[in-house]
Motif scaffolding. Structure first.
Motif, PDB file in Angstrom:
ATOM      1  N   SER A   1      -2.396  13.529 -15.489  1.00 60.11           N
ATOM      2  CA  SER A   1      -2.967  12.350 -14.830  1.00 60.11           C
ATOM      3  C   SER A   1      -2.331  12.127 -13.465  1.00 60.11           C
ATOM      4  O   SER A   1      -3.018  11.824 -12.485  1.00 60.11           O
ATOM      5  N   GLU A   2      -1.002  12.283 -13.415  1.00 67.26           N
ATOM      6  CA  GLU A   2      -0.298  12.136 -12.139  1.00 67.26           C
ATOM      7  C   GLU A   2      -0.775  13.173 -11.138  1.00 67.26           C
ATOM      8  O   GLU A   2      -1.024  12.859  -9.965  1.00 67.26           O
ATOM      9  N   GLU A   3      -0.925  14.407 -11.598  1.00 61.58           N
ATOM     10  CA  GLU A   3      -1.352  15.484 -10.708  1.00 61.58           C
ATOM     11  C   GLU A   3      -2.774  15.277 -10.194  1.00 61.58           C
ATOM     12  O   GLU A   3      -3.052  15.500  -9.008  1.00 61.58           O
ATOM     13  N   VAL A   4      -3.692  14.851 -11.079  1.00 60.48           N
ATOM     14  CA  VAL A   4      -5.082  14.693 -10.641  1.00 60.48           C
ATOM     15  C   VAL A   4      -5.222  13.497  -9.702  1.00 60.48           C
ATOM     16  O   VAL A   4      -5.971  13.560  -8.719  1.00 60.48           O
ATOM     17  N   LEU A   5      -4.486  12.418  -9.955  1.00 57.53           N
ATOM     18  CA  LEU A   5      -4.556  11.264  -9.052  1.00 57.53           C
ATOM     19  C   LEU A   5      -3.908  11.591  -7.704  1.00 57.53           C
ATOM     20  O   LEU A   5      -4.387  11.154  -6.656  1.00 57.53           O
ATOM     21  N   THR A   6      -2.836  12.369  -7.732  1.00 59.71           N
ATOM     22  CA  THR A   6      -2.202  12.797  -6.488  1.00 59.71           C
ATOM     23  C   THR A   6      -3.165  13.651  -5.666  1.00 59.71           C
ATOM     24  O   THR A   6      -3.291  13.469  -4.445  1.00 59.71           O
ATOM     25  N   GLY A   7      -3.863  14.560  -6.339  1.00 53.33           N
ATOM     26  CA  GLY A   7      -4.832  15.411  -5.647  1.00 53.33           C
ATOM     27  C   GLY A   7      -5.967  14.621  -5.024  1.00 53.33           C
ATOM     28  O   GLY A   7      -6.361  14.875  -3.877  1.00 53.33           O
TER      29      GLY A   7
ATOM     30  N   LYS B   1       5.535   7.675  -7.778  1.00 53.38           N
ATOM     31  CA  LYS B   1       5.564   9.118  -7.545  1.00 53.38           C
ATOM     32  C   LYS B   1       4.333   9.576  -6.771  1.00 53.38           C
ATOM     33  O   LYS B   1       4.427  10.405  -5.859  1.00 53.38           O
ATOM     34  N   ILE B   2       3.172   9.051  -7.153  1.00 51.71           N
ATOM     35  CA  ILE B   2       1.921   9.439  -6.495  1.00 51.71           C
ATOM     36  C   ILE B   2       1.947   9.046  -5.022  1.00 51.71           C
ATOM     37  O   ILE B   2       1.599   9.841  -4.141  1.00 51.71           O
ATOM     38  N   LEU B   3       2.367   7.825  -4.737  1.00 49.76           N
ATOM     39  CA  LEU B   3       2.421   7.349  -3.358  1.00 49.76           C
ATOM     40  C   LEU B   3       3.431   8.135  -2.536  1.00 49.76           C
ATOM     41  O   LEU B   3       3.204   8.429  -1.361  1.00 49.76           O
ATOM     42  N   GLU B   4       4.564   8.487  -3.139  1.00 46.32           N
ATOM     43  CA  GLU B   4       5.576   9.283  -2.434  1.00 46.32           C
ATOM     44  C   GLU B   4       5.067  10.691  -2.140  1.00 46.32           C
ATOM     45  O   GLU B   4       5.410  11.279  -1.110  1.00 46.32           O
ATOM     46  N   SER B   5       4.230  11.217  -3.047  1.00 48.36           N
ATOM     47  CA  SER B   5       3.703  12.573  -2.872  1.00 48.36           C
ATOM     48  C   SER B   5       2.655  12.655  -1.778  1.00 48.36           C
ATOM     49  O   SER B   5       2.415  13.726  -1.215  1.00 48.36           O
ATOM     50  N   VAL B   6       2.009  11.521  -1.493  1.00 49.96           N
ATOM     51  CA  VAL B   6       0.957  11.489  -0.467  1.00 49.96           C
ATOM     52  C   VAL B   6       1.295  10.400   0.552  1.00 49.96           C
ATOM     53  O   VAL B   6       0.802   9.273   0.470  1.00 49.96           O
ATOM     54  N   PRO B   7       2.157  10.701   1.507  1.00 52.52           N
ATOM     55  CA  PRO B   7       2.475   9.700   2.532  1.00 52.52           C
ATOM     56  C   PRO B   7       1.265   9.425   3.416  1.00 52.52           C
ATOM     57  O   PRO B   7       0.377  10.265   3.553  1.00 52.52           O
ATOM     58  N   GLY B   8       1.233   8.244   3.976  1.00 50.09           N
ATOM     59  CA  GLY B   8       0.129   7.885   4.862  1.00 50.09           C
ATOM     60  C   GLY B   8      -0.306   6.446   4.667  1.00 50.09           C
ATOM     61  O   GLY B   8       0.481   5.599   4.237  1.00 50.09           O
ATOM     62  N   LYS B   9      -1.573   6.189   4.961  1.00 51.72           N
ATOM     63  CA  LYS B   9      -2.105   4.827   4.903  1.00 51.72           C
ATOM     64  C   LYS B   9      -3.056   4.590   3.735  1.00 51.72           C
ATOM     65  O   LYS B   9      -3.410   3.447   3.445  1.00 51.72           O
ATOM     66  N   SER B  10      -3.489   5.648   3.084  1.00 58.08           N
ATOM     67  CA  SER B  10      -4.471   5.500   2.009  1.00 58.08           C
ATOM     68  C   SER B  10      -3.899   4.681   0.854  1.00 58.08           C
ATOM     69  O   SER B  10      -2.725   4.804   0.502  1.00 58.08           O
ATOM     70  N   LEU B  11      -4.756   3.863   0.269  1.00 55.44           N
ATOM     71  CA  LEU B  11      -4.340   2.932  -0.777  1.00 55.44           C
ATOM     72  C   LEU B  11      -4.595   3.476  -2.181  1.00 55.44           C
ATOM     73  O   LEU B  11      -5.545   4.216  -2.404  1.00 55.44           O
TER      74      LEU B  11
ATOM     75  N   VAL C   1       3.482   3.104 -15.907  1.00 53.79           N
ATOM     76  CA  VAL C   1       2.491   2.930 -14.837  1.00 53.79           C
ATOM     77  C   VAL C   1       3.176   2.788 -13.477  1.00 53.79           C
ATOM     78  O   VAL C   1       2.813   3.468 -12.507  1.00 53.79           O
ATOM     79  N   ILE C   2       4.146   1.915 -13.398  1.00 53.91           N
ATOM     80  CA  ILE C   2       4.819   1.640 -12.126  1.00 53.91           C
ATOM     81  C   ILE C   2       5.566   2.876 -11.624  1.00 53.91           C
ATOM     82  O   ILE C   2       5.486   3.244 -10.444  1.00 53.91           O
ATOM     83  N   GLY C   3       6.257   3.569 -12.529  1.00 50.83           N
ATOM     84  CA  GLY C   3       6.973   4.773 -12.143  1.00 50.83           C
ATOM     85  C   GLY C   3       6.043   5.874 -11.655  1.00 50.83           C
ATOM     86  O   GLY C   3       6.335   6.561 -10.671  1.00 50.83           O
ATOM     87  N   THR C   4       4.908   6.016 -12.323  1.00 50.75           N
ATOM     88  CA  THR C   4       3.953   7.061 -11.953  1.00 50.75           C
ATOM     89  C   THR C   4       3.281   6.749 -10.624  1.00 50.75           C
ATOM     90  O   THR C   4       3.103   7.646  -9.785  1.00 50.75           O
ATOM     91  N   MET C   5       2.912   5.498 -10.409  1.00 45.47           N
ATOM     92  CA  MET C   5       2.291   5.127  -9.139  1.00 45.47           C
ATOM     93  C   MET C   5       3.244   5.343  -7.968  1.00 45.47           C
ATOM     94  O   MET C   5       2.833   5.779  -6.881  1.00 45.47           O
TER      95      MET C   5
END
Length: 245
Positions: free
Chosen positions: A89-95, A133-143, A127-131
């Protein structure tokens, strides 16, 4: 989304190429759109070529579309205690968030998922820990945009208080909210959409997630009755919310 400028649009197909979403948006006069950046029914995320992205941005720039949102795959569950499912789930949301950032879309709308055998408190931590990680993996402005759920199957996010808690604990400007009218009805949050009850709902939104975090609305009717906890959309005016609602 400011209170004096609400953009009307819809979910449009990306079949035939990402740029086709803009063509499809133009056909219905959409000022904002939601799309799938990759298949919503697969764990594998298909990256877009540089040429595809350039063609999409060019079409977007020549259109009346002002904002683009992506919707995440329905498979993802970042509230689960299962390590295997959580990792996928983390990988697919990061992608999908990476695609969101690459094409310059506003954000990725997603469902948190189900606790599936763990406690609600432990699920919040997951949930909080995974979110993070996802945000750290994709820096930028996207929400990362949390969509409220219908509450079935021990799904999280069926109340504004739950969503607000996640936002408060993450403490980042890159987390926002999408409010779905059918899900709120099905979760028992609001039984009738009248001027009075919508005004009360707006006050509750202001006191929990805040209007500043509310960036998208999914305006759907419901195939199931109030407080059913069953996520079943219906065309506007043809369900239990009704056209007046």
């Amino acid at each position: 989304m400011s209170e004096d400028k609400v953009l009307l649009g819809g979910h449009v197909s990306a079949a035939g190429g990402l740029y086709k979403t803009i063509e499809n948006a133009s056909r219905i006069g959409a000022r904002t759109i939601q799309i799938f950046g990759s298949s919503p029914r697969q764990w594998k995320v298909r990256e877009h070529s540089e040429g595809d992205v350039v063609r999409f941005k060019s079409a977007w720039g020549d259109s009346q579309v002002e904002s683009v949102f992506l919707h995440a795959p329905y498979l993802a569950n970042i509230a689960t205690p299962s390590r295997e499912l959580l990792k996928k789930s983390e990988e697919v949301l990061t992608g999908h968030l990476r695609i969101t950032e690459t094409i310059g879309a506003r954000g990725l709308i997603f469902h948190i998922g189900s606790t599936q055998g763990t406690t609600k408190e432990k699920a919040f931590d997951i949930v909080i820990g995974t979110m993070k990680k996802i945000l750290e993996s994709v820096p930028g402005k996207s929400l990362l945009i949390i969509e409220n759920s219908a509450g079935g199957g021990k799904s999280m996010g069926s109340s504004l208080e739950e969503v607000a808690r996640i936002i408060d604990e993450l403490n980042t400007e890159r987390v926002a909210v999408c409010f779905d009218t059918a899900h709120a009805f099905e979760a028992g949050m609001i039984e009738r959409y009248t001027p009075e009850t919508v005004d009360d709902l707006a006050k509750k939104i202001r006191s929990t997630v805040t209007l500043a975090r509310l960036v998208a609305l999914h305006i759907n009717d419901s195939k199931t009755v109030f407080n059913s906890h069953h996520d079943r959309h219906e065309n506007i005016g043809e369900g239990y919310i009704g056209l007046e609602g």
